[in-house]
Every structure is written in structure tokens, then in C-alpha cells.
Design a protein around this motif. Structure first.
Motif, PDB file in Angstrom:
ATOM      1  N   GLU A  11       2.748   0.169  -5.380  1.00 23.46           N
ATOM      2  CA  GLU A  11       2.403   1.182  -6.380  1.00 23.46           C
ATOM      3  C   GLU A  11       2.662   2.593  -5.869  1.00 23.46           C
ATOM      4  O   GLU A  11       3.129   3.459  -6.604  1.00 23.46           O
ATOM      5  N   LYS A  12       2.366   2.846  -4.605  1.00 22.11           N
ATOM      6  CA  LYS A  12       2.516   4.184  -4.028  1.00 22.11           C
ATOM      7  C   LYS A  12       3.807   4.336  -3.226  1.00 22.11           C
ATOM      8  O   LYS A  12       4.027   5.370  -2.609  1.00 22.11           O
ATOM      9  N   GLN A  13       4.632   3.313  -3.217  1.00 19.50           N
ATOM     10  CA  GLN A  13       5.884   3.304  -2.457  1.00 19.50           C
ATOM     11  C   GLN A  13       5.647   3.604  -0.977  1.00 19.50           C
ATOM     12  O   GLN A  13       6.278   4.458  -0.374  1.00 19.50           O
ATOM     13  N   VAL A  14       4.705   2.868  -0.422  1.00 25.80           N
ATOM     14  CA  VAL A  14       4.367   2.991   0.992  1.00 25.80           C
ATOM     15  C   VAL A  14       4.945   1.789   1.729  1.00 25.80           C
ATOM     16  O   VAL A  14       4.696   0.646   1.352  1.00 25.80           O
ATOM     17  N   PHE A  49      -1.939   8.959   0.701  1.00 20.03           N
ATOM     18  CA  PHE A  49      -0.575   9.360   0.335  1.00 20.03           C
ATOM     19  C   PHE A  49      -0.521   9.832  -1.108  1.00 20.03           C
ATOM     20  O   PHE A  49      -1.024   9.162  -2.010  1.00 20.03           O
ATOM     21  N   ASP A  50       0.087  10.993  -1.321  1.00 19.64           N
ATOM     22  CA  ASP A  50       0.346  11.458  -2.681  1.00 19.64           C
ATOM     23  C   ASP A  50       1.633  10.831  -3.208  1.00 19.64           C
ATOM     24  O   ASP A  50       1.762  10.556  -4.389  1.00 19.64           O
ATOM     25  N   GLU A  51       2.564  10.667  -2.311  1.00 19.00           N
ATOM     26  CA  GLU A  51       3.859  10.070  -2.670  1.00 19.00           C
ATOM     27  C   GLU A  51       4.203   9.027  -1.624  1.00 19.00           C
ATOM     28  O   GLU A  51       3.316   8.484  -0.980  1.00 19.00           O
ATOM     29  N   THR A  52       5.468   8.790  -1.452  1.00 15.21           N
ATOM     30  CA  THR A  52       5.917   7.755  -0.524  1.00 15.21           C
ATOM     31  C   THR A  52       5.456   8.052   0.904  1.00 15.21           C
ATOM     32  O   THR A  52       5.194   9.198   1.256  1.00 15.21           O
ATOM     33  N   GLY A  53       5.369   7.010   1.696  1.00 15.41           N
ATOM     34  CA  GLY A  53       4.967   7.171   3.086  1.00 15.41           C
ATOM     35  C   GLY A  53       5.175   5.890   3.858  1.00 15.41           C
ATOM     36  O   GLY A  53       5.680   4.901   3.330  1.00 15.41           O
TER      37      GLY A  53
END
Length: 82
Positions: A11-14, A49-53
Motif C-alpha cells: 500500500e505504501k510502496q515500501v 513513511f509518507d511515500e515510498t521507502g
């Protein structure tokens, strides 16, 4: 434990990078509590994380000196979020 966080990671592209030393023995302790501790740490990292990580989980053997100045062979677990 890491597989439990896969949906949140997607969902968060982690990305999760696992670097495990397969030669180390299992941890001594309550498996349920240890599981919960590491799950909480990883979930907290994902939520930060706000975005990818990337979250990297590393295990290795490491010698250290205990409170009685004895050399002890231990297990080091590192969790890095970037």
C-alpha cells in the motif's frame, strides 16, 4: 513476521530487504513477545513513511562484553528505515 506486513508495504510502496545470517541459532526468549516486538518496530517504520521507502532487516552474530567484562557471543538484529 515480515510476511504479515506485506499488504501494508504494498500500500505504501515500501520495499523490505532481508539479510539474514542462516548460521545463527534461534533467539532465547518468549517467541510471542519477541514476535510482537519486531512486528511493532516494522509496522511503526511502515507508518512513518509518507511515500515510498525501504526497510532493511539484518541479523548477524556479534561478540560483545557483558556487565561482568566477559566476552559473549550474541545475536545482533538491525532494522533500518530509509
Amino acid at each position: 513476521m515480515i510476511y504479515l506486513t506485506e499488504i501494508k508495504c504494498r500500500e505504501k510502496q515500501v520495499a523490505v530487504i532481508k539479510t539474514f545470517d542462516d548460521t545463527i541459532p534461534g533467539l532465547m526468549g518468549d517467541p510471542n513477545r519477541l514476535h510482537q516486538v519486531f512486528l511493532n518496530i516494522i509496522l511503526n517504520a511502515i507508518q512513518a513513511f509518507d511515500e515510498t521507502g525501504t526497510i532493511e532487516v539484518i541479523t548477524c552474530e556479534e561478540d560483545y562484553i557483558d556487565q561482568n567484562s566477559n566476552h559473549v557471543n550474541g545475536i545482533k538484529i538491525t532494522i533500518i528505515d530509509t
